[in-house]
Scaffold this motif. Structure first.
Motif, PDB file in Angstrom:
ATOM      1  N   ASP A 162      13.372  76.540  18.143  1.00  0.00           N
ATOM      2  CA  ASP A 162      12.227  76.657  18.905  1.00  0.00           C
ATOM      3  C   ASP A 162      11.518  75.582  17.949  1.00  0.00           C
ATOM      4  N   ALA A 163      10.027  74.809  18.206  1.00  0.00           N
ATOM      5  CA  ALA A 163       9.275  74.534  18.330  1.00  0.00           C
ATOM      6  C   ALA A 163       8.007  74.486  18.045  1.00  0.00           C
ATOM      7  N   VAL A 164       7.303  74.447  17.261  1.00  0.00           N
ATOM      8  CA  VAL A 164       5.536  74.723  17.391  1.00  0.00           C
ATOM      9  C   VAL A 164       4.882  72.756  17.425  1.00  0.00           C
ATOM     10  N   VAL A 165       4.623  73.045  18.758  1.00  0.00           N
ATOM     11  CA  VAL A 165       3.550  71.873  19.096  1.00  0.00           C
ATOM     12  C   VAL A 165       2.105  71.797  19.556  1.00  0.00           C
ATOM     13  N   ASP A 166       0.937  72.108  18.796  1.00  0.00           N
ATOM     14  CA  ASP A 166      -0.030  71.922  18.953  1.00  0.00           C
ATOM     15  C   ASP A 166      -0.240  73.591  19.315  1.00  0.00           C
ATOM     16  N   GLY A 167       0.756  74.052  18.210  1.00  0.00           N
ATOM     17  CA  GLY A 167      -0.140  75.333  18.270  1.00  0.00           C
ATOM     18  C   GLY A 167       0.953  76.468  19.284  1.00  0.00           C
ATOM     19  N   ALA A 168       1.532  76.076  20.439  1.00  0.00           N
ATOM     20  CA  ALA A 168       2.528  76.664  21.237  1.00  0.00           C
ATOM     21  C   ALA A 168       3.992  76.357  20.855  1.00  0.00           C
ATOM     22  N   THR A 169       4.994  77.109  21.136  1.00  0.00           N
ATOM     23  CA  THR A 169       6.676  77.209  20.119  1.00  0.00           C
ATOM     24  C   THR A 169       6.923  76.675  21.959  1.00  0.00           C
ATOM     25  N   ILE A 170       7.832  76.185  21.593  1.00  0.00           N
ATOM     26  CA  ILE A 170       8.332  76.016  22.833  1.00  0.00           C
ATOM     27  C   ILE A 170      10.218  75.335  22.341  1.00  0.00           C
ATOM     28  N   THR A 171      10.744  75.831  23.435  1.00  0.00           N
ATOM     29  CA  THR A 171      12.748  75.959  23.234  1.00  0.00           C
ATOM     30  C   THR A 171      13.006  74.315  23.651  1.00  0.00           C
ATOM     31  N   LEU A 172      13.781  74.109  22.720  1.00  0.00           N
ATOM     32  CA  LEU A 172      14.216  72.443  23.418  1.00  0.00           C
ATOM     33  C   LEU A 172      15.920  72.848  21.911  1.00  0.00           C
ATOM     34  N   PRO A 173      16.760  71.720  23.661  1.00  0.00           N
ATOM     35  CA  PRO A 173      18.040  71.787  23.307  1.00  0.00           C
ATOM     36  C   PRO A 173      18.288  71.702  21.548  1.00  0.00           C
ATOM     37  N   VAL A 174      19.739  71.880  21.550  1.00  0.00           N
ATOM     38  CA  VAL A 174      19.874  71.577  19.810  1.00  0.00           C
ATOM     39  C   VAL A 174      20.544  69.876  19.834  1.00  0.00           C
ATOM     40  N   MET A 175      19.775  69.341  19.232  1.00  0.00           N
ATOM     41  CA  MET A 175      20.330  67.644  18.563  1.00  0.00           C
ATOM     42  C   MET A 175      20.573  67.221  18.074  1.00  0.00           C
ATOM     43  N   VAL A 176      21.645  66.874  17.901  1.00  0.00           N
ATOM     44  CA  VAL A 176      22.715  66.400  16.803  1.00  0.00           C
ATOM     45  C   VAL A 176      22.960  64.566  17.342  1.00  0.00           C
TER      46      VAL A 176
END
Length: 349
Positions: A162-176
């Protein structure tokens, strides 16, 4: 005393405009009698030593975020209405009551807080605020750095963050990352981008967006063992047990070894080829599943022979006359191989 009134009025206007009058009334009740127009001297300020107002400021400082503007304003109020030793003792008592470590306090901080109090009284709060804020990155430079980093990282085929962007929480794939963080920093420093972020700032972005390379290796080995190595070992046991003809058993064993070697050592390179294939090219493999039978038939007609080789061998084993349990193993193996192929496509793309 007049300075304290002006200071309180300025602070109340900034941090508690709705309670400005109550805030002033609280201070007036605690004001020492004496010089009502001049600045508070040590004798007058000492009258605040046991004041609830001092306790209130100390508790507010302990509750405020460290290095925040509100914390700095409250320090200015506290140090302007009492002596250094009293302020320090009040802060320690407030921290002890709140179960927190005592805030830092030293003579230079006390002197600076009193200067801040004088600045508040003269209406220089904005200047004081700018002094305490951190310099932001140039957004365009940071954006170019992220674009550069995206060329050297890839998503795992499972796992989210989970990442917070402009106050909103979005779900992203794990990056390596494809290399070490130090190596990526070196590549960024050698790139033609100008201007660049500093090395520590770029490493902060790398660590925020990606996980360690060792995490990727552990996860990929697990999937390979579960869906590739174990599946083909099961198929070899099935051929040895259910196929009675020695020649047919040898032929199927050779085919199994060939497709096993291809899946483990060549398939990752194969999916990166530019060949149009419904199984591994980006246009089809990463597209949503379609319920249309016509679309499914069209995709099958585009699937390359290499991607179909595993399923061809499974059909050959079935034709050899395996048991009912063997047919169930073949169906499960087809599903597991398809999962492994899909995993490899997602990792490489």
């Amino acid at each position: 005393v007049h300075m304290l009134l002006e200071l309180t009025r300025a602070v109340a206007k900034v941090i508690a405009p709705a309670h400005q009058e109550a805030f002033l009334a609280l201070l007036r009740r605690e004001l020492p009698r004496g010089n009502a127009t001049g600045h508070a001297g040590d004798e007058q300020v000492s009258a605040f030593d046991s004041s609830p107002f001092v306790k209130f400021c100390a508790e507010a400082i302990v509750a405020s975020p460290k290095l925040s503007v509100s914390s700095r304003v409250l320090y200015a109020v506290l140090c302007s209405c009492c002596r250094s030793g009293v302020a320090e003792a009040a802060l320690k008592e407030a921290a002890r009551s709140a179960g927190k470590p005592a805030p830092s306090f030293y003579e230079a901080l006390f002197a600076g807080a009193r200067r801040d109090g004088a600045a508040l009284c003269t209406g220089e709060f904005e200047e004081m605020k700018r002094k305490g804020t951190r310099r932001k990155f140039n957004e365009e430079v940071a954006r170019e750095a992220v674009k550069f980093l995206l060329q050297h990282i890839q998503p795992l085929s499972w796992g989210t963050a989970d990442a917070v962007v402009d106050g909103a929480t979005i779900t992203l794939p794990v990056m390596v990352r494809k290399g070490t963080a130090k190596h990526l920093s070196m590549l960024y420093a050698q790139s033609s981008l100008t201007p660049k972020l500093s090395a520590p700032s770029f490493l902060n972005i790398v660590n925020a967006l990606t996980q360690k390379e060792t995490a990727r290796q552990t996860c990929v080995n697990y999937v390979e063992a579960e869906y590739c190595i174990a599946t083909f070992a099961l198929l070899r046991d099935l051929v040895a047990r259910d196929v009675h003809s020695e020649n047919e058993r040898a032929r199927l064993a050779t085919l199994l070894h060939a497709v096993y070697s291809f899946m483990r050592r060549e398939y990752a390179k194969h999916v990166c080829s530019s060949e149009e294939c419904a199984s591994h090219s980006r246009m089809y493999a990463l597209a949503p599943t379609s319920p249309s039978e016509a679309v499914s038939v069209a995709r099958l007609s585009l699937t390359c022979k290499s991607c179909l080789s595993c399923f061809f061998v499974l059909d050959e084993i079935k034709k050899a006359g395996v048991s009912e349990e063997g047919e169930r193993i073949l169906r499960d193996s087809a599903t597991r191989i398809a999962f492994y192929m899909a995993h490899t496509v997602r990792v490489e793309h």
